[in-house]
Design a protein around this motif. Structure first.
Motif, short mmCIF file in Angstrom:
data_model
loop_
_atom_site.label_atom_id
_atom_site.label_comp_id
_atom_site.label_asym_id
_atom_site.label_seq_id
_atom_site.Cartn_x
_atom_site.Cartn_y
_atom_site.Cartn_z
N CYS A 1 8.01 40.15 31.91
CA CYS A 1 6.55 40.05 31.87
C CYS A 1 6.06 40.09 30.42
N PRO A 2 5.40 39.04 29.93
CA PRO A 2 5.28 37.74 30.55
C PRO A 2 6.60 36.97 30.50
N PRO A 3 6.72 35.86 31.19
CA PRO A 3 5.67 35.07 31.86
C PRO A 3 5.32 35.56 33.27
N LEU A 4 6.18 36.42 33.88
CA LEU A 4 5.85 36.91 35.22
C LEU A 4 4.60 37.78 35.18
N ILE A 5 3.93 37.83 36.32
CA ILE A 5 2.75 38.67 36.46
C ILE A 5 3.18 40.02 37.01
N PRO A 6 2.80 41.13 36.39
CA PRO A 6 3.16 42.44 36.94
C PRO A 6 2.64 42.61 38.36
N PHE A 7 3.42 43.30 39.16
CA PHE A 7 3.09 43.55 40.56
C PHE A 7 2.30 44.85 40.65
N GLU A 8 1.11 44.78 41.28
CA GLU A 8 0.25 45.95 41.42
C GLU A 8 -0.21 46.01 42.87
N PRO A 9 0.51 46.75 43.72
CA PRO A 9 0.30 46.63 45.16
C PRO A 9 -0.86 47.46 45.68
N ALA A 10 -1.20 47.19 46.93
CA ALA A 10 -2.07 48.07 47.70
C ALA A 10 -1.17 49.05 48.45
N VAL A 11 -1.43 50.35 48.31
CA VAL A 11 -0.54 51.38 48.83
C VAL A 11 -1.28 52.29 49.79
N LEU A 12 -0.62 52.65 50.88
CA LEU A 12 -1.10 53.63 51.84
C LEU A 12 -0.02 54.70 52.01
N GLY A 13 -0.37 55.77 52.73
CA GLY A 13 0.68 56.77 52.93
C GLY A 13 0.23 57.99 53.68
N ALA A 14 1.14 58.96 53.74
CA ALA A 14 0.92 60.22 54.44
C ALA A 14 1.71 61.29 53.72
N ILE A 15 1.42 62.53 54.05
CA ILE A 15 2.20 63.65 53.51
C ILE A 15 2.63 64.52 54.67
N ARG A 16 3.86 64.99 54.60
CA ARG A 16 4.43 65.82 55.66
C ARG A 16 4.67 67.22 55.10
N GLY A 17 4.12 68.22 55.78
CA GLY A 17 4.38 69.60 55.43
C GLY A 17 5.62 70.09 56.16
N LEU A 18 6.48 70.81 55.45
CA LEU A 18 7.74 71.29 56.02
C LEU A 18 7.68 72.79 56.20
N GLY A 19 8.17 73.26 57.33
CA GLY A 19 8.27 74.69 57.60
C GLY A 19 9.54 74.99 58.34
#
Length: 325
Positions: free
Chosen positions: A284-302
């Protein structure tokens, strides 16, 4: 279905088609806890001793709808291929479907699932009446069941209008507002977390992240996120994490400051933001950097329980393309 023998040039084309991570202040972001046309289930787990069920409900009392499910697998920096499986089902008016993930035979044991309304030609359609949830159970009962709502994203088009171009579904208004299919996603993700107790490693948090800027069943560039986090006394830390399509990781594997002994308090908060990432080192360049749309969750551990909750998001719009099978 594309094969695994994609070349470096093919990856470059994929990046060009997915590099739509700019924000546009004029467009709306999806609304939490309201029915939508596109559902995201951030995690499934069918490894040994685990069972995952998905539940999808059609809240429209008068209209049947067909649903396409995509079970999406993670790739890695060594293998960018995100394998996938698609399935189809029909929901009657006010009907509910319960899907046992293992019985659907996805090509991996962990990943994420999308479900969107479609017509008889398997074209995505606008149908803002879908809700859902995912339930993960450990059969040996060391942990109790965990469950969370699916993320529902609304279409911006009229009811039952066909969406997408050649299987490409557009979230947000980039590059052309006329081709927008769904509401935009948020730019920053937020959550509180429990630090990892180094003396009792079952206590802590796991982070689940997925890129919705994905070509299903193909090579995909790696997503990079910056994670800013704070302890209860507002002492600041920063880290980053890279993944391909989907990741589930205990937070101390991201940064050792997520250990309670290093964080200084048992709990904290974090902000997650995708940042530009070159898909080929030095390209980069010439490639265009990848900048995604991100979703997610968090898991609590016990010791005797697990709990999962989706990440909050802001109203700063981020666009992305999801290319279904």
């Amino acid at each position: 279905m594309q094969g695994r023998n994609l070349t470096r040039n093919t990856v470059a084309v994929i990046v060009l088609s997915l590099a739509l991570g700019t924000t546009v202040a004029a467009q709306g972001v999806y609304r939490d806890l309201q029915p939508g046309s596109f559902l995201v289930f951030p995690a499934f787990d069918i490894t040994e001793d685990f069972i995952t069920q998905l539940r999808i409900t059609n809240t429209d009392p008068a209209t049947s709808v067909q649903i396409q499910l995509n079970f999406v697998c993670p790739g890695s920096k060594q293998d960018l291929f995100c394998d996938a499986l698609d399935r189809h089902l029909t929901l009657t008016p006010s009907g509910t479907a319960v899907i046992d993930v293992e019985s659907s035979h996805p090509p991996c044991h962990r990943g994420y699932v999308t479900a969107f309304a479609e017509n008889d030609l398997h074209q995505a359609i606008s149908f803002n009446a879908l809700i859902g949830s995912y339930h993960i159970t450990r059969t040996n009962r060391r942990y109790y069941d965990e469950a969370e709502q699916a993320i529902a994203i609304q279409s911006v088009k009229p009811f039952q209008e066909v969406l997408g171009t050649s299987g490409t579904l557009q979230f947000g208004a980039d590059p052309d507002p006329a081709t927008q299919d769904y509401a935009a996603l948020g730019t920053h993700l937020f959550t509180g977390f429990q630090a990892v107790d180094g003396r009792q490693e079952l206590y802590g948090s796991e982070l689940i992240l997925l890129s919705l800027s994905t070509i299903v069943g193909a090579d995909n560039p790696a997503s990079l996120v910056v994670i800013d986090f704070w302890n209860e006394d507002e002492v600041a830390f920063s880290a980053s994490w890279e993944f391909v399509c989907w990741t589930q990781v205990r937070v101390d594997a991201i940064d050792l400051n997520f250990l309670e002994s290093n964080l200084g308090t048992p709990y904290g908060s974090m902000t997650i933001m995708p940042v530009p990432n070159c898909p080929v080192p030095g390209g980069c360049p010439p490639l265009i950097p990848f900048e995604p749309a991100v979703l997610g969750a968090i898991r609590g551990l016990g010791l005797t329980s697990k709990s999962v909750r989706n990440l909050y998001h802001d109203d700063l719009p981020r666009s992305g393309l999801y290319i279904a099978r």
